[in-house]
Enzyme design. Sequence first.
Site, PDB file in Angstrom:
ATOM      1  N   SER B  23       0.853  -1.058   0.054  1.00  0.00           N
ATOM      2  CA  SER B  23      -0.046   0.188   0.058  1.00  0.00           C
ATOM      3  C   SER B  23       0.969   1.352   0.006  1.00  0.00           C
ATOM      4  O   SER B  23       1.995   1.388   0.679  1.00  0.00           O
ATOM      5  CB  SER B  23      -1.096  -0.059   1.175  1.00  0.00           C
ATOM      6  OG  SER B  23      -1.669   1.279   1.112  1.00  0.00           O
ATOM      7  N   ASN B  71       9.820   7.821   4.363  1.00  0.00           N
ATOM      8  CA  ASN B  71       8.934   8.710   3.636  1.00  0.00           C
ATOM      9  C   ASN B  71       8.097   9.003   4.886  1.00  0.00           C
ATOM     10  O   ASN B  71       7.612   8.427   6.161  1.00  0.00           O
ATOM     11  CB  ASN B  71       7.885   7.533   2.753  1.00  0.00           C
ATOM     12  CG  ASN B  71       6.988   6.723   3.462  1.00  0.00           C
ATOM     13  OD1 ASN B  71       5.630   7.156   3.808  1.00  0.00           O
ATOM     14  ND2 ASN B  71       7.082   5.551   3.957  1.00  0.00           N
ATOM     15  N   GLY B  74       1.866  11.070   4.216  1.00  0.00           N
ATOM     16  CA  GLY B  74       0.846  11.539   5.139  1.00  0.00           C
ATOM     17  C   GLY B  74      -0.484  11.282   4.621  1.00  0.00           C
ATOM     18  O   GLY B  74      -1.272  12.035   4.748  1.00  0.00           O
ATOM     19  N   CYS B 130       1.022   3.074  10.914  1.00  0.00           N
ATOM     20  CA  CYS B 130       1.874   4.515  10.585  1.00  0.00           C
ATOM     21  C   CYS B 130       2.536   5.377  11.516  1.00  0.00           C
ATOM     22  O   CYS B 130       2.019   5.697  12.709  1.00  0.00           O
ATOM     23  CB  CYS B 130       0.998   5.275   9.447  1.00  0.00           C
ATOM     24  SG  CYS B 130       1.723   6.657   8.883  1.00  0.00           S
ATOM     25  N   GLY B 219      12.797  -0.340   3.074  1.00  0.00           N
ATOM     26  CA  GLY B 219      13.577  -1.002   1.957  1.00  0.00           C
ATOM     27  C   GLY B 219      14.612  -1.827   2.813  1.00  0.00           C
ATOM     28  O   GLY B 219      14.208  -2.396   3.857  1.00  0.00           O
ATOM     29  N   GLY B 246      11.535  -4.607   2.844  1.00  0.00           N
ATOM     30  CA  GLY B 246      12.760  -4.737   2.190  1.00  0.00           C
ATOM     31  C   GLY B 246      12.937  -5.792   0.957  1.00  0.00           C
ATOM     32  O   GLY B 246      13.971  -6.049   0.760  1.00  0.00           O
TER      33      GLY B 246
HETATM   34  C1  LIG Z   1       6.289   6.273  -0.147  1.00  0.00           C
HETATM   35  C2  LIG Z   1       5.597   4.982   0.705  1.00  0.00           C
HETATM   36  C3  LIG Z   1       4.258   5.281   0.902  1.00  0.00           C
HETATM   37  C4  LIG Z   1       3.495   4.567   1.708  1.00  0.00           C
HETATM   38  N1  LIG Z   1       2.264   4.420   2.028  1.00  0.00           N
HETATM   39  C5  LIG Z   1       1.505   3.672   2.886  1.00  0.00           C
HETATM   40  C6  LIG Z   1       0.215   3.727   2.964  1.00  0.00           C
HETATM   41  O1  LIG Z   1      -0.472   4.561   2.478  1.00  0.00           O
HETATM   42  N2  LIG Z   1      -0.405   2.762   3.874  1.00  0.00           N
HETATM   43  C7  LIG Z   1       0.123   1.710   4.151  1.00  0.00           C
HETATM   44  O2  LIG Z   1      -0.292   0.894   4.854  1.00  0.00           O
HETATM   45  N3  LIG Z   1       1.600   1.687   3.915  1.00  0.00           N
HETATM   46  C8  LIG Z   1       2.320   2.455   3.313  1.00  0.00           C
HETATM   47  N4  LIG Z   1       3.606   2.317   3.159  1.00  0.00           N
HETATM   48  C9  LIG Z   1       4.242   1.213   3.787  1.00  0.00           C
HETATM   49  C10 LIG Z   1       4.417   0.158   2.835  1.00  0.00           C
HETATM   50  O3  LIG Z   1       3.276  -0.512   2.275  1.00  0.00           O
HETATM   51  C11 LIG Z   1       5.126  -0.991   3.169  1.00  0.00           C
HETATM   52  O4  LIG Z   1       4.630  -1.599   4.389  1.00  0.00           O
HETATM   53  C12 LIG Z   1       6.927  -0.438   3.743  1.00  0.00           C
HETATM   54  O5  LIG Z   1       7.320   0.167   2.582  1.00  0.00           O
HETATM   55  C13 LIG Z   1       7.731  -1.660   3.776  1.00  0.00           C
HETATM   56  O6  LIG Z   1       7.976  -2.383   2.564  1.00  0.00           O
HETATM   57  P1  LIG Z   1       9.155  -2.072   1.573  1.00  0.00           P
HETATM   58  O7  LIG Z   1      10.320  -2.182   2.459  1.00  0.00           O
HETATM   59  O8  LIG Z   1       8.907  -2.922   0.525  1.00  0.00           O
HETATM   60  O9  LIG Z   1       8.821  -0.935   1.016  1.00  0.00           O
HETATM   61  C14 LIG Z   1       4.208   3.325   2.333  1.00  0.00           C
HETATM   62  C15 LIG Z   1       5.615   3.270   2.149  1.00  0.00           C
HETATM   63  C16 LIG Z   1       6.270   4.126   1.281  1.00  0.00           C
HETATM   64  C17 LIG Z   1       7.727   3.811   0.827  1.00  0.00           C
END
Ligand SMILES: Cc1cc2nc3c(=O)[nH]c(=O)nc-3n(C[C@H](O)[C@H](O)[C@H](O)COP(=O)(O)O)c2cc1C
Lengths: 306, 306, 269, 269
Positions: B23, B71, B74, B130, B219, B246
């Site tokens: 998401s 990030n 918001g 969050c 990440g 990540g």
């Molecule tokens: C730019 C950005 C925006 C995100 N916005 C949301 C969001 O709106 N809702 C949510 O549940 N998680 C949000 N996340 C978290 C991601 O869904 C995910 O749980 C987190 O990035 C960890 O995974 P990753 O390391 O593969 O990015 C956001 C992450 C990023 C980097």
Amino acid sequence: MSKLNLSVRVGNIQLRNPTILASGILGVTKALLKRVAENGAGAVTTKSMSKEPREGHKNPTVITFEAGMLNAVGYSNPGIEKAAREFADIQDVGVPAIASVIGTHKEDFVRVVEGLSGTHFSAIEIPLSCPHTPGFGLLAGQGTPQATFEITSAVRKVTELPLFIKLSPSIPEISTIAKAAEDAGANAITAVNSMGPGMIINIEAQKPILDYKVGGVTGDALRPIATRCVYDLYEAINIPIIGTGGVSTGRHAIEMMMAGASAVGIGTGVYYRGIDVFKKICEEISQWMRENSISDINTIKGAAHD
Amino acid sequence: MSKLNLSVRVGNIQLRNPTILASGILGVTKALLKRVAENGAGAVTTKSMSKEPREGHKNPTVITFEAGMLNAVGYSNPGIEKAAREFADIQDVGVPAIASVIGTHKEDFVRVVEGLSGTHFSAIEIPLSCPHTPGFGLLAGQGTPQATFEITSAVRKVTELPLFIKLSPSIPEISTIAKAAEDAGANAITAVNSMGPGMIINIEAQKPILDYKVGGVTGDALRPIATRCVYDLYEAINIPIIGTGGVSTGRHAIEMMMAGASAVGIGTGVYYRGIDVFKKICEEISQWMRENSISDINTIKGAAHD
Amino acid sequence: MIEQPAMVKICDIREESPLVKTLFFESSMNFIPGQFIMVWIPMVDEKPFTVSSIQKNLLGISVLKKGTFTDLLHQKRIGDTIGIRGPYGNGFHLQPELHSCVVGGGIGIASLATVIDTLPKITIIQGTRTASEIIYRKRFTDMRFCTEDGSLGFRGTTVDLLEDIVKKQQFQKVYTCGPEKMMFKIVELCKKHHIACEVSLDRYIKCGFGICGQCDCSGQRTCVEGPVFTIPELNTMEDFGRVALLKTGERVDVNNHRQLSYISIDNAK
Amino acid sequence: MIEQPAMVKICDIREESPLVKTLFFESSMNFIPGQFIMVWIPMVDEKPFTVSSIQKNLLGISVLKKGTFTDLLHQKRIGDTIGIRGPYGNGFHLQPELHSCVVGGGIGIASLATVIDTLPKITIIQGTRTASEIIYRKRFTDMRFCTEDGSLGFRGTTVDLLEDIVKKQQFQKVYTCGPEKMMFKIVELCKKHHIACEVSLDRYIKCGFGICGQCDCSGQRTCVEGPVFTIPELNTMEDFGRVALLKTGERVDVNNHRQLSYISIDNAK
Ligand SMILES: Cc1cc2nc3c(=O)[nH]c(=O)nc-3n(C[C@H](O)[C@H](O)[C@H](O)COP(=O)(O)O)c2cc1C
Ligand SMILES: Cc1cc2nc3c(=O)[nH]c(=O)nc-3n(C[C@H](O)[C@H](O)[C@H](O)COP(=O)(O)OP(=O)(O)OC[C@H]3O[C@@H](n4cnc5c(N)ncnc54)[C@H](O)[C@@H]3O)c2cc1C
Ligand SMILES: Cc1cc2nc3c(=O)[nH]c(=O)nc-3n(C[C@H](O)[C@H](O)[C@H](O)COP(=O)(O)OP(=O)(O)OC[C@H]3O[C@@H](n4cnc5c(N)ncnc54)[C@H](O)[C@@H]3O)c2cc1C
Ligand SMILES: Cc1cc2nc3c(=O)[nH]c(=O)nc-3n(C[C@H](O)[C@H](O)[C@H](O)COP(=O)(O)O)c2cc1C
Ligand code: FES
Ligand code: FES
């Protein structure tokens, strides 16, 4: 431009520069601490010492990954009696040396600090924050304001040395805990210990790589979290902060100090850049100061705050 | 060797492969979700939707650093009414689509879920985690077992869709919270959201780079923490886990699944490797399965446990 | 590629018109014409700007004063610093061997300035509402102007002028940047005359590197797959000329000025 | 450099003696003779071993059965896997132009095997307690043996034999690995005769890459600055020949066998 001033104070200790060897890195022998000092560190911290000897976890205890390091050393140390002998003439190191003291119950901390009475350490550091050693730190419930207050108070009674309390980045409300330490007489906060714990699995072996399975995450991965902790603490407490976590360049050190640190701890940086990381960081800080016409490093402390 | 099976189930949803767009990444429009599906994702998740429209934080909202990304977007979104219109024909995407639903009070979650009634989502995901948006997630006290139980129960009553609860890596005792969600009727746990928060300071500007100052870390930096969360959850709960944090290579996905994940969420990986990261990961998983004579990906689930 | 904003010192400022200033600074970024950077004013905001001038290590951005952020950029003095990261986006696919025409509407000409620098044989059209808004008059001495009020050059829109010129002179390619309504009509014109065309789109840019989805145009990320799109690409993009997303992600009419004034000068009505 | 253990398949096993086996596996690591790798048995432990054989992509480690871990390594069959990371340490500073002697005590000869492979003109001394413990007899056909019980070659220690040989033949350099008491005496001998000498130290290795401090010898990290040290370096290292650290970090007599049996065969008394 006039001569650069890199020296800082933490509590009543004067350091020639803000780099401090973090606990658990190399600090097993006085000889290694001396070598680190020769490589430019402003102060050094010993490996954490407990009442009884500890072998620690089995190997692998430390592994690296693309974003940092994972460790579960398990506080191996020869126990306070032998450790006190190893570090008896610690003043030979040539820079202020900080004794890291661990325990399960508050009496343990007191015993270890008492065991150091014959030595010449400049400060005591107490980590209440290890995420991966049963009987210690977070796993002994030491990451709460009450426990922090009690342990700090108990140690405060038995030593006149500056007392640094080392906190975990992995507990909500780090400021509350830091305040408890401050109230109990701590002279500085070391922020932070390793975070997590985390786990890395070898997919061919289908097993976690660390023998203890999980370990604390340090290095680059930790830096933004550590910086935020320092930033928050700077607004919450009045005692100095030793910003620790992912510092391996002069820019990182400056970032930490702008967040509010009076000095910086360096651990994983020794891996990233070698044992002379201290010298390198100081040179990089100096160069940046020259480029930005800053003559006293202390003027940047907390600069990132409004 | 027989044909490889990469398809997995999460709750009662069948995915052609275990990669799920996380998401907040790209999921602003149906068109982008479709494009992600065309690039190989097994399922996609929308940007989180709230009752009212939100502009989110000011820019910079997302920055990268050597160990990942920070990030603080918001929760910008057009509000449930307009979002429901955007995603009305979500089935066009071609793979299961998951609606991410946020709120401050439990009534808000209910309202948003009800607002989705005309759409064809395959599941609802609720992030209670969050670390950087006032009024939501951790900053609204949603990271406790009680709050988790209450919100999950409330939403459970108004939808028959599978319900995924998304948790934070930055709270102690993730298992306790996951159990509360399970008890309240959740069908899966998404582990984890971004960690921290963290801060990065630009030392020339002497200011935090993110306009909101702090943001969630994702990440590479997050992976060991996420893997440990998934490992712990696998031993604590009986519902499936979507391992997120990540994952950007086939090896990472396999590692997450060996820790206990039924599927993997991918966010920052889109930055590391491009929008076709899903296809790439599936190819890498397939190649590893061939090399290791594994024909069904489901057989590796939880393999790292004793 | 600079991932985190690097602070650069403004070393020169040129007033291009009452509302447009070009700020120069030193940077060793490598640019393809049409790419953009994110410009950061600490504690304020961060927004996308095309690099309109590339001279060795000296880069320039031409800024139209339009709202809070661009106003603050206009207040910057020599010696002040701004943060920049990038370059982002794909840039134009330059074909120096073709007879080309460059059509800039309003501040859109900034995106085309480095294209003009690079291509040897081109016709340049710059359109604004009125003569005082014309920029780069000394930089490009062979421009064709058009103004809505007729105060300079052709009276009417760039589309009208292009149509006029195309009747006499056959182009093989058109590069354009300006109000979307204008670009939409230019694309129609090019299709009719079988001229290749590349347009540089303007969408709300948040991350700049393809992660947030905010800059979507029919499944294409303006910040990665764009901002430059070709006719075959635009043919698959329903939103082109019609829809853009607000900061919330809400879909609005790209030509509706109350909601979205990406380019304040719309001479393509 | 492999930072995380890579699982490799054992593709060949050679029984070198009743207590020593060489395990071969494929790996494309680049080695300097004297460097070591960390060998991982999942869920058991991870310990340092020298690479004793380098043939293109085929590496070998020679393992003396001594305790739990080495026993488990001896139980490995062809097709089983072990994890390896490395290479670590500095390795020997090879000087092929010099007349050299290689002195191995016990399993120490494993660390010298690739030195022998590399240097053209050398004298090789291998010492053990008894004949059955001698290894690499086929691999190196020109070795001088010495055994404590006199069951093969010279009766006595490698130090005695070296002293004997040095009387007749002047070496320019000695490379040695074995019990520390032996190496200490060899260093004394070399100093007396003005022969350069490099020794490969044995200390408890934990991380292998210079972070934990566990392998300290007077401020030198055996895993980074060592395991190979030269006479000028050893001159500054008080602990050489005297002190080693246990797993707890406790300082003990390096020659005290109850506490620390780094090399089970001590023929240097
Ligand atoms: C730019 C950005 C925006 C995100 N916005 C949301 C969001 O709106 N809702 C949510 O549940 N998680 C949000 N996340 C978290 C991601 O869904 C995910 O749980 C987190 O990035 C960890 O995974 P990753 O390391 O593969 O990015 C956001 C992450 C990023 C980097
Ligand atoms: C790829 C690209 C290149 C651009 N290059 C230039 C350039 O070279 N020179 C120039 O003057 N302008 C350029 N722009 C437009 C520029 O980003 C906006 O003019 C600026 O952000 C307006 O900010 P403001 O605070 O002054 O106005 P505001 O009052 O905030 O906004 C005025 C209008 O600008 C648009 N806008 C605001 N924020 C953004 C954003 N983050 N991304 C896109 N549009 C936004 C909105 O439509 C808004 O209605 C470019 C835009 C894009 C997408
Ligand atoms: C740089 C280096 C290279 C080595 N190369 C070889 C080799 O090529 N072949 C070989 O057979 N052995 C080699 N060794 C020694 C080998 O690591 C030990 O024999 C092995 O760890 C013993 O483990 P164990 O469980 O079988 O015995 P244990 O019963 O655990 O220990 C027996 C003794 O081995 C020593 N030891 C145990 N763990 C370690 C450790 N982590 N690091 C160093 N010493 C340890 C201790 O002194 C202990 O008393 C080397 C050691 C070092 C430092
Ligand atoms: C291998 C290793 C061992 C450590 N041992 C200790 C220890 O004994 N006591 C302690 O307080 N912290 C210990 N730490 C934590 C460090 O002192 C430091 O807080 C942490 O590594 C973050 O800093 P860094 O990112 O610079 O490494 C250890 C860290 C590492 C990597
Ligand atoms: S601005 Fe974020 S994806 Fe384009
Ligand atoms: S084994 Fe850790 S420093 Fe050498």
